[in-house]
Every structure is written in structure tokens, then in C-alpha cells.
Write an enzyme that holds these catalytic residues in place. Structure first.
Site, short mmCIF file in Angstrom:
data_model
loop_
_atom_site.label_atom_id
_atom_site.label_comp_id
_atom_site.label_asym_id
_atom_site.label_seq_id
_atom_site.Cartn_x
_atom_site.Cartn_y
_atom_site.Cartn_z
N ALA A 1 -82.14 64.57 0.64
CA ALA A 1 -81.70 64.21 -0.55
C ALA A 1 -82.11 63.36 -1.79
O ALA A 1 -81.82 63.26 -2.86
CB ALA A 1 -79.89 63.78 -0.32
N GLY B 1 -82.02 61.86 -5.24
CA GLY B 1 -80.63 62.09 -5.56
C GLY B 1 -80.46 62.97 -6.75
O GLY B 1 -78.98 63.07 -7.03
N SER B 2 -81.19 63.55 -7.23
CA SER B 2 -81.12 64.17 -8.53
C SER B 2 -80.22 65.48 -8.36
O SER B 2 -79.14 65.86 -8.92
CB SER B 2 -82.28 64.98 -9.15
OG SER B 2 -83.17 65.72 -8.13
N LYS B 3 -80.41 66.29 -7.18
CA LYS B 3 -79.36 67.41 -6.73
C LYS B 3 -78.29 67.00 -6.28
O LYS B 3 -77.18 67.67 -6.51
CB LYS B 3 -80.45 68.41 -5.80
CG LYS B 3 -81.39 68.91 -6.35
CD LYS B 3 -82.21 69.97 -5.54
CE LYS B 3 -83.63 70.58 -5.99
NZ LYS B 3 -84.59 69.37 -6.33
N CYS C 1 -90.79 73.22 -4.22
CA CYS C 1 -91.60 73.44 -5.42
C CYS C 1 -93.03 73.59 -5.44
O CYS C 1 -93.90 73.06 -6.00
CB CYS C 1 -91.31 71.92 -6.25
SG CYS C 1 -91.84 70.52 -5.28
#
Length: 266
Positions: free
Chosen positions: A51, A54-56, A184
């Protein structure tokens, strides 16, 4: 949900102040697609396996709260839960800080290797595995440091870790539950090959679900590979999504899987 800023604009004092107050959060557009495809809803039990920062996770939390809307008090008491995992201590505290800043302090965070996470009989409606990867989708010829760490060995190390994470995710997913896997990177070993390996390893317990999202026509994509080198991949893997790296978007790979039967540990 997104305003697009040039890099120089994001350094303006007014913008920095909004970021520091948690009123906006810098995140790539490709990254933002992943929680939208996960489709989190109020009342669901959701796991974010890798995680930090913490963006998603914060976006998932916002979608869960936003979807709840003006539901009854009984529904509000059954809001479900978002659980976030991170194995690196420094990144774990970054995750906690970001969630707190963005008003998602009620999220459960665990400092643990996701491959060893034991939720004590809990299974999840939806799981996000945005896996550690070789990050080829972020490479820029103008910035040599963006690919300074790259090597074939790095790809193989990441692929090994990703397979362990995917296998454990399949164990934590409830029947009919959905798993979103994303990276990514462009490397087939970390994308199509990882999904092909999981499908074969779980022996029919999981199936690839086509990705459907309004607005995909505006995003530069290209077909997933059906083979690489001497390996031929499961035909359903063509239903996964490869986002082409452009000025606006990072290169990304996204797969959606659904559990069709109870998984038996081997």
C-alpha cells in the site's frame, strides 16, 4: 477527480500549500485508474497488499466513503474495512502519515510482508496488488537516474516476489471475489507471465475478467502479449490491459481476476 498540472506548476507555493494540507494529492493518471477499476464499495472488505506510500489506498478509501452516499444508519454501521499492508518500516510510516493527512485514519495498517499476512480466517471481497516491480513504465531518456538501477536480474527478482504475492492473494480472496493486479513496468516476465503462472498454479480457481471502464477510448493502450520467447500464455490474458507510456500516462499493466472456486492450499 483529477486536475492535470505541469511539473513546474506543482512546485508553485499555492499548490504546495494545498498538498501539505491534504486538500490535493499528487498521483499519476495511470495509477488513478487502478482503484477505479477495483470499484470499491461501502460494506466491502478490501485488502491493499503493497500500500505505501498510500496514493491508491487513500483513493480506495475515498471511493468507499463516496459510494456510501446517503444510505441508512444500518448500512453506515456496516461500512466494511480497508486493510493496508507494507513490509518496509520507513514506507509503512509514510503510508500512515499520508492516510492521516487525507482523512483516512480509520484504515487498518499492518507492518508485515504481504506474503505472510494471516488475517485469522478473514477473506476479502476485493484485493489490490500493485506489486513492486522494475518500474520500466517510468523510465525517461531525459533522466538517466530513472533507469540507473535497471537490470535483467532486477526483473527476475521482482517476478519471483510478484508470484509469491499473487499466490497468497488468491488464498485471501473469497469465492467470487475480485483481484486487481498492476505494475508500472513493461517486462512480460512481471506482467503476462506472472498472470499465466498464477492461472496454472491455482488450477482453475481464478479466471481473467475483461477490464471495462468508461473512457478507455481516450487512453493509449496496446495489446497484451500472448507469448514471449519460448513461452505461450493463456489466451484469456489478452483481456488484460497495457497502458502505453505517453506524456500524460505512465506505462502500466493491469489485470483483473475473479475467484471461481475455493482455493485449496498446496
Amino acid at each position: 477527480d483529477a486536475f492535470i498540472l505541469d511539473r513546474k506548476d506543482s512546485q508553485q507555493p499555492q499548490v504546495r500549500e494545498l498538498i501539505e494540507k491534504g486538500l490535493i494529492y499528487p498521483q499519476s493518471l495511470s495509477s488513478m485508474l487502478v482503484p477505479l477499476l477495483l470499484g470499491p464499495k461501502s460494506g466491502e472488505y478490501i485488502l491493499d497488499m503493497c500500500a505505501a506510500p498510500g496514493s491508491k489506498a487513500s483513493q480506495i478509501f475515498a471511493l468507499m466513503k463516496g459510494e456510501q452516499g446517503e444510505q441508512s444508519e444500518q448500512s453506515e454501521r456496516n461500512e466494511g474495512q480497508l486493510t493496508c499492508l507494507e513490509s518496509v518500516r520507513k514506507r509503512f510510516y509514510k503510508l500512515k502519515a499520508v492516510l492521516s493527512l487525507l482523512g483516512a485514519s480509520s484504515v487498518t495498517c499492518c507492518l508485515t510482508d504481504a506474503r505472510k499476512f494471516d488475517p485469522k480466517m478473514q477473506v476479502f471481497d476485493k484485493i489490490l496488488l500493485d506489486a513492486p516491480c522494475s518500474a520500466e513504465g517510468r523510465f525517461s531518456l531525459k533522466e538517466s537516474k530513472s533507469f540507473a538501477f535497471w537490470s535483467i536480474r532486477k526483473i527476475h527478482e521482482m517476478a519471483y516476489k510478484q508470484k509469491g504475492l499473487l499466490l497468497h492473494a488468491s488464498r485471501l480472496l473469497k469465492p467470487e471475489g475480485r483481484l486487481i493486479y498492476s505494475t508500472c513496468t513493461l517486462a512480460p516476465e512481471e506482467n503476462e507471465e506472472a498472470i499465466d503462472w498464477l492461472l496454472r498454479k491455482t488450477g482453475g480457481a481464478l479466471s481473467v475478467v475483461p477490464l471495462k471502464f468508461k473512457g478507455f477510448g481516450d487512453i493509449a493502450t496496446y495489446p497484451c502479449l500472448t507469448q514471449w520467447g519460448k513461452k505461450t500464455y493463456h489466451a484469456s490474458i489478452r483481456e488484460c490491459l497495457r497502458i502505453c507510456p505517453t506524456r500524460e500516462m505512465e506505462g502500466f499493466f493491469i489485470a483483473q481476476l475473479q475467484k471461481v472456486s475455493s482455493f485449496v492450499r498446496s
